[in-house]
Design a protein around this motif. Structure first.
Motif: not given
Length: 210
Positions: A37-38, A48-49, A53-55, A60-62
């Motif tokens: 999980s993220l 924080t999650q 998500l800023h990065y 899928e991107d991760l």
């Protein structure tokens, strides 16, 4: 008018992205892609999650970030089709992987899941296999020309080399105490050419790729 981020800002952002990818490698190695999980990755790096998500805007991107980092560690960032690795360097990749259990476990978990329906990185793995076969064929042609001592062409032998490399990783992950992965790959190279001077095992390499 907005200003462009400076080099120091970009360097910090890149370092943070790599830290997140390394944390993702650990989580995926433990839980697989679908179980990761993220929030678990974010917790490992003190974000924080939403901060994560800023990065990486999505899981899928991760995932692609993890796969690209593994690729960079293996190739040193070079184009292995236009600049083929030597067979000795290919043996060295197997040596290095024997000291990078976390990334090998993560890659193998992702590879196993990639044949399932709607897997987000299925296209990546299809493209990767095509490219790796092409790169290995280029390596074999550089070493032996249009025919290996076995009589196989580089294009015929390349899928066998890839299958041995990936298959040995799965076996080694299950029983590392019973399988010497570098020695097994060297034995396979000797099947391709009994006279090939296989290099001595490489010194352990860290998972930083250094």
């Amino acid at each position: 008018m907005p200003t462009q981020p400076g080099p120091r800002h970009n360097a910090r952002g890149q370092a943070r992205r790599e830290e997140i990818v390394r944390a993702a490698i650990e989580v995926i190695a433990e839980r697989g892609y679908r179980g990761a999980s993220l929030s678990a990755v974010a917790e490992k790096v003190g974000l924080t999650q939403q901060g994560l998500l800023h990065y990486f805007p999505s899981k899928e991107d991760l995932l692609i970030g993890v796969l690209l980092l593994r690729e960079r560690w293996d190739t040193g960032g070079r184009d292995i089709v236009s600049e083929p690795m030597s067979m000795a360097a290919t043996v060295g990749v197997v040596d290095a992987n024997a000291h990078r259990e976390a990334i090998v476990r993560t890659f193998s978990a992702l590879l196993g899941e990639s044949v399932t329906e709607d897997y987000p990185a299925a296209d990546y793995f299809r493209r990767r296999y095509r490219r790796v076969r092409e790169a290995i064929a280029a390596t074999l042609r550089t070493e032996w020309g249009d025919r290996l001592p076995t009589g196989l062409t580089p294009e015929e032998a390349a899928p066998l080399v890839v299958a041995i490399m990936d298959g040995l990783q799965f076996q080694w992950l299950h029983e590392p105490e019973n399988l010497d992965m570098p020695a097994a790959f060297r034995a396979f190279v000797h099947l391709l050419d009994p006279d090939f001077a296989v290099p001595d095992p490489a010194a352990p390499e860290s998972e930083s790729g250094a």
